[in-house]
Design an enzyme around this catalytic site. Structure first.
Site, PDB file in Angstrom:
ATOM      1  CB  SER A  67      63.578   9.878  15.526  1.00  0.00           C
ATOM      2  OG  SER A  67      62.561  10.199  16.442  1.00  0.00           O
ATOM      3  CE  LYS A  70      59.803   8.422  14.793  1.00  0.00           C
ATOM      4  NZ  LYS A  70      59.825   9.805  15.235  1.00  0.00           N
ATOM      5  CB  SER A 123      60.724  12.901  13.366  1.00  0.00           C
ATOM      6  OG  SER A 123      61.351  11.885  14.112  1.00  0.00           O
ATOM      7  CE  LYS A 230      63.002  10.351  11.297  1.00  0.00           C
ATOM      8  NZ  LYS A 230      63.479  11.514  12.095  1.00  0.00           N
TER       9      LYS A 230
END
Length: 276
Positions: A67, A70, A123, A230
């Site tokens: 993730s 992202k 997320s 992140k």
């Protein structure tokens, strides 16, 4: 004599070009820190003010990013969507996406801004698909935009095939490239505002209460000066984290890929950067 001079000039030009931090060029690694080792399979730390790569260990090893993908999704949306605060219907394709989710509902109306918070704090894979379709017209169209953003940021060993980071054999990046994308994204005020937020409240369609969720990034809560960015995890990617911190006006960005103790390792590397 002329041939010897030309050869020397050519070698000097090649060496200088290799240290140019421009797009497609490899930034200089500070010599004193070039031998830093990490428990991560791939690691990089960059100066958040200049983009200079100061720590590196297997930083060009291509890995699934989970993730942390992202990061590129978010900055691509921010740069290409002009209707951040206009409520938009959630596309059917964004309902029921596997993995981490905000449980978006068919026909629910949400703003792009709220979806960005859901993307980066919780997320939400469903948020990623919704944002891709809203911004790019289709997931495939948006992914092309993501890869253009990555190239613009100077990521030369990255290829995305989706906006959320669920595993695909052709979806990869490197620790160095993640730092480059993050350095580029952190120049954007809205991006910085989102990834540094500890909690967000947004509507929950058809219910008499709101969604109210914290940021999954523990660095914001546990690391002094933590302000992003992140987390990521899949079985094949392992635990991944891109973190950022600012102290006394100085910022560093750290990326660790497939790192079991990602919180402690990121804190250690950032501490080393601040102690320079």
């Amino acid at each position: 004599m002329r041939l010897r001079f030309a050869a020397v000039a050519l070698i000097a030009a090649i060496l200088c070009a290799g240290f140019m931090p421009a797009e497609g060029r490899e930034p200089k690694i500070s010599a004193a820190f070039s031998e830093i080792k990490s428990t991560a399979v791939g690691m990089a730390v960059v100066d958040g003010d200049t983009g200079e790569l100061i720590f590196a260990d297997n930083c060009d090893l291509k890995r699934p990013p989970a993730s942390t993908t992202k990061i590129c999704t978010a900055i691509t949306v921010i740069e290409n969507c002009s209707t951040l605060d206009l409520p938009m219907p959630i596309p059917c394709a964004a309902v029921g996406v596997e993995g981490s989710s905000l449980y978006l509902q068919k026909g629910e109306m949400l703003t792009v801004r709220d979806l960005l918070y859901g993307l980066m704090l919780q997320s939400g894979n469903d948020c990623a698909v919704a944002l891709a379709i809203i911004t790019g017209g289709s997931v495939d169209g948006f992914v092309k935009m993501m890869n253009e953003t990555a190239k613009k940021a100077g990521a030369v060993n990255t290829h995305f095939v989706n906006p959320h980071g669920l595993h695909h054999d052709e979806h990869y990046t490197t620790a160095r490239d993640l730092c480059a994308i993050s350095y580029y994204a952190m120049k954007n005020e809205l991006f910085r505002e989102i990834v540094s937020s500890k909690r967000h409240r947004m509507p929950y369609g058809g219910r008499d209460y709101d969604r109210n969720f914290p940021n999954k990034n523990k660095m914001l809560f546990n690391y002094p000066g933590g302000n992003g960015i992140k987390t990521g995890y899949t079985k094949k990617a392992g635990r991944c984290l891109v973190s950022s911190a600012t102290r006394d006006g100085k910022t560093y960005i750290c990326a660790v890929l497939n790192c079991g103790n990602m919180w402690e390792e990121s804190a250690r590397l950032l501490d080393m950067a601040f102690s320079r």
